[in-house]
Design a protein around this motif. Sequence first.
Motif, PDB file in Angstrom:
ATOM      1  N   ARG A 115       0.887 -11.002  41.896  1.00  0.00           N
ATOM      2  CA  ARG A 115      -0.167  -9.874  42.063  1.00  0.00           C
ATOM      3  C   ARG A 115       0.845  -8.604  42.614  1.00  0.00           C
ATOM      4  NH1 ARG A 115      -6.255 -11.341  43.729  1.00  0.00           N
ATOM      5  NH2 ARG A 115      -6.064 -12.182  41.637  1.00  0.00           N
ATOM      6  N   ASN A 117       2.120  -5.147  45.223  1.00  0.00           N
ATOM      7  CA  ASN A 117       1.692  -4.855  46.434  1.00  0.00           C
ATOM      8  C   ASN A 117       2.400  -3.939  46.096  1.00  0.00           C
ATOM      9  OD1 ASN A 117       4.003  -6.197  47.307  1.00  0.00           O
ATOM     10  ND2 ASN A 117       3.221  -7.396  49.080  1.00  0.00           N
ATOM     11  N   GLU A 118       2.599  -3.038  45.177  1.00  0.00           N
ATOM     12  CA  GLU A 118       4.468  -1.577  45.274  1.00  0.00           C
ATOM     13  C   GLU A 118       3.772  -1.352  44.203  1.00  0.00           C
ATOM     14  OE1 GLU A 118       7.995  -2.474  46.566  1.00  0.00           O
ATOM     15  OE2 GLU A 118       7.406  -4.339  44.690  1.00  0.00           O
ATOM     16  N   SER A 119       4.042   0.110  44.160  1.00  0.00           N
ATOM     17  CA  SER A 119       3.835   1.492  43.314  1.00  0.00           C
ATOM     18  C   SER A 119       5.050   1.510  41.904  1.00  0.00           C
ATOM     19  CB  SER A 119       3.431   2.597  43.676  1.00  0.00           C
ATOM     20  OG  SER A 119       3.317   3.631  43.073  1.00  0.00           O
TER      21      SER A 119
END
Length: 368
Positions: A115, A117-119
């Motif tokens: 998953r 955790n960055e855009s």
Amino acid sequence: MEFSRILFLCASISTLLPAKADELQLSPCDYPAVYNFGDSNSDTGGIAAAFYPPAPPSGETFFHRPVGRASDGRLIIDFIADHLGIPSLSPYLDSIGSSYRHGANFATGGATIMRPNESWFENGVSPFPLEIQVEQYTQFKDRTAYLSTEVHMRLGFLKKKTSSMLKKKSVKTRLPKQKDFVKALFTLDMGQNDIAAGIRKLSLEQQKAAIPKIVSYYSTQLRNLYEKGARTFWIHNTGPIGCQPVATVKVQDPMPGYLDEHGCVKNQNEIAIQFNKELKVVVLKLRLELYEASIIYVDMYTAKYELITTAKNQGLIISNQVLFKKNVNFNFLQGKCVFLLQDLGTLPNMLADIMESGTISGVETKVI
């Protein structure tokens, strides 16, 4: 001019299926559908449909227009589909002109196994990791089963060929046949963006320590697909990320040992090699655990590294660490499976078009 001759492994798959899978009665390379999961190495337009389409030179050598691929030509998944006699896979996220009769593509550029955790806006990381791609497949399978049944029932009630009936027929022809799911080929190419994320954020030791968790999560999703009926898996390991232009183009006056003899960032490739070793161990374990499955492990790292390190001998031009060649032709041979790869132009960054060796059920294969 012929560039290289490479093995394509699908002819041997049917001979490797266990007893219960033999009931599928597949002839060599007879796969009616392909379901693909991955990142930009196999994304045929998913991330472009979700965000912004790529600009030229995307698609210019074959499609002659941008078509959502991180390449100026076709990807390996396009050639697999073409050889199997099915259309290029429609992205699951693309609602315009898509047909899923012979499979679907859940891959999106920038996708990870873990998953994120960055855009996507920050680092180009897809919001559709493998877990979500598998969930999308689950919904796809469930919903198409419902729609196929609904269309069949409605057609049965209609006595005349009204416009409504014709519309329902049209919908049905764009949906997969339910019997084809278990016969389909499930292809996966993921891991490089997890490694890239580690390079951005972690020390070398932290990167190495993170690999078992990444590979474990990968195996969990493979099991999930198996539980949903997938039986034939084609899994690419990850390529030499330290040879990509993004890793090498800005290197100035490197410390001794930072680059290997071919100009690739050594420690980045070491992470990729460790990931591949652990992935192969997982594949071997899953072959024993998922006894109805045939799981093919394809050594993309060796293929790409050999291509990169012998670029000049292959007639490629090296310019700022990016490789170029026009009108490249490839022959993939294995048993009855013969097809031609062509119309490749620029081979940027991923070199995703090339497969030169692989491992199929423990048997190593090489260029012929």
